[in-house]
Motif scaffolding. Structure first.
Motif, PDB file in Angstrom:
ATOM      1  N   ILE A 121     -36.144  -7.583   4.227  1.00 16.48           N
ATOM      2  CA  ILE A 121     -36.914  -6.965   2.953  1.00 16.48           C
ATOM      3  C   ILE A 121     -35.986  -5.695   2.452  1.00 16.48           C
ATOM      4  N   PHE A 122     -35.881  -6.266   1.114  1.00 16.10           N
ATOM      5  CA  PHE A 122     -34.752  -5.245   0.255  1.00 16.10           C
ATOM      6  C   PHE A 122     -35.354  -4.771  -0.934  1.00 16.10           C
ATOM      7  N   ASN A 123     -35.169  -3.292  -1.092  1.00 20.68           N
ATOM      8  CA  ASN A 123     -35.799  -2.716  -2.284  1.00 20.68           C
ATOM      9  C   ASN A 123     -37.114  -3.273  -2.612  1.00 20.68           C
ATOM     10  N   SER A 124     -38.028  -3.123  -1.583  1.00 23.58           N
ATOM     11  CA  SER A 124     -39.519  -3.683  -1.613  1.00 23.58           C
ATOM     12  C   SER A 124     -40.419  -2.936  -0.578  1.00 23.58           C
ATOM     13  N   CYS A 125     -41.604  -3.238  -1.091  1.00 26.93           N
ATOM     14  CA  CYS A 125     -42.772  -2.860  -0.093  1.00 26.93           C
ATOM     15  C   CYS A 125     -42.730  -1.364  -0.166  1.00 26.93           C
ATOM     16  N   ASN A 126     -42.743  -0.689  -1.326  1.00 29.98           N
ATOM     17  CA  ASN A 126     -42.790   0.643  -1.343  1.00 29.98           C
ATOM     18  C   ASN A 126     -44.017   1.360  -2.018  1.00 29.98           C
ATOM     19  N   GLY A 127     -45.028   1.358  -1.367  1.00 31.65           N
ATOM     20  CA  GLY A 127     -46.523   1.695  -1.602  1.00 31.65           C
ATOM     21  C   GLY A 127     -47.153   1.829  -0.557  1.00 31.65           C
ATOM     22  N   THR A 128     -48.400   2.445  -0.485  1.00 35.32           N
ATOM     23  CA  THR A 128     -49.454   2.470   0.469  1.00 35.32           C
ATOM     24  C   THR A 128     -49.824   0.862   1.010  1.00 35.32           C
TER      25      THR A 128
END
Length: 127
Positions: free
Chosen positions: A65-72
């Motif tokens: 996972i790279f620069n991703s999955c940034n949120g609730t």
């Protein structure tokens, strides 16, 4: 695994019961990477409450996972229960964006530069 001392794994149970190869600039927020397994690298990702909670847990896998999955809950339960996602890169940058993607034995070759809306790809390839 290895956790860089850069604020990674910061929050209540942020990396609790997790098995991750290396975390750099990620897994920040309460329960962000709790129960995460079978992910070799998390870089600048999984930032937010429960953002990657139980991702690849229970027999699933995610290639990185790279620069991703940034949120609730953005990637919560992704590839959970036997699911497989190749790589998640520059994607899933909103609340619930990739929630339960490839859940329950689903397969996604990769998520790249996409799924950046609220609920954008939640449950994609699930079941």
């Amino acid at each position: 695994g290895e956790v860089c001392m850069d604020g990674s794994c910061d929050g209540n149970f942020a990396c609790g019961d997790a098995s991750i190869g290396i975390v750099v600039g990620g897994c920040s927020g309460d329960y962000a990477c709790r129960y995460v397994t079978n992910i070799p690298e998390i870089m600048d990702s999984c930032i937010g409450y429960g953002s990657c909670y139980s991702a690849a847990y229970n027999g699933g896998s995610i290639g990185g996972i790279f620069n991703s999955c940034n949120g609730t809950s953005s990637c919560g339960y992704a590839a959970y229960d036997g699911g497989m996602i190749g790589t998640i890169q520059d994607s899933c940058i909103e609340d619930n964006a990739c929630y339960s993607a490839a859940f329950n034995s689903g397969t996604i070759e990769g998520i790249v530069s996409s799924c950046n809306d609220v609920n954008g790809c939640s449950y994609t390839a699930a079941y």
